[in-house]
Motif scaffolding. Structure first.
Motif: not given
Length: 225
Positions: A185-196
């Motif tokens: 599981i990628d936990i870099w911000e680019h993997a989720f920040y735009l949505q979460y």
């Protein structure tokens, strides 16, 4: 594997590199086995597009550039020093390429079986043996992944020495070398920040709906062989 809808998984512009020098090296951006919007609503089309075509492409470019520079070096002490200085770029970009190439296969649309652990009966049995239950495993992986300071990855890895599944985290783009990666599981911000935004737990809870357990089952069986 999955029918593309609305958005092509890999634009023509990302099929080759512009620089002839980089074409000496074979690292290229892998195609996705699904469309960019196929993981919605759990992972948005915008995130997948940027994550794949921008971030992963940057790691591919960086790895090719570092390897090109490395290949030009001779046997002098000065070249030895330069070779050492390139190690961080090779590790970071090489790890980014390795991790993301695994990550894309690690995901599948919910409509095509993503999130369905029944597709991984052997792995499910091992998870229940090593963690007590699937729910306990999910909670443990989410907790350890959310606790990563800065950027990194949360992994379910197979330890060949102990014959057990274990949860491991790696920093930045370090690849998992101590275990065979089964799920990542990628936990870099680019993997989720735009949505979460900054709510990591929401992203970590959502990603279980699109994890490709069929792929994980194949990796686990191969790791045990």
């Amino acid at each position: 594997m999955y029918a593309a809808t609305r958005t092509l998984a890999r634009p023509q512009a990302f099929r080759t590199f512009a620089s002839p020098a980089l074409n000496r090296f074979k690292h290229t951006l892998p195609s996705l086995p699904y469309a960019y919007n196929a993981l919605e609503p759990h992972i948005s089309e915008e995130i997948m597009t940027l994550h794949h075509t921008k971030h992963h492409q940057t790691y591919v470019n960086g790895l090719n550039t570092a390897e090109e520079s490395y290949a030009k070096l001779g046997d002098s002490l000065a070249d030895a020093k330069k070779r050492i200085s390139l190690q961080s770029a090779l590790k970071f970009n090489g790890g980014g390429h390795i991790n993301h190439s695994l990550f894309w296969k690690n995901l599948a649309p919910a409509s095509s079986g993503g999130g369905d652990i029944s597709k991984a009966p052997t792995l499910k049995q091992a998870i229940e043996k090593d963690f007590g239950s699937v729910e306990a495993f999910q909670k443990a992986l989410n907790t350890k992944t959310a606790a990563i300071q800065g950027s990194g990855w949360g992994w379910l890895g197979y330890n060949k020495e102990t014959g057990k599944l274990e949860i491991v985290t790696t920093a930045n783009q370090d690849p998992l070398l101590s275990h065979t990666p089964i799920l990542g599981i990628d936990i870099w911000e680019h993997a989720f920040y735009l949505q979460y935004k900054n709510v990591k737990p929401d992203y970590l809870n959502a990603i279980w709906n699109v994890l490709n357990f069929e792929e994980a089952e194949s990796r686990f069986i191969e790791a045990k062989a």
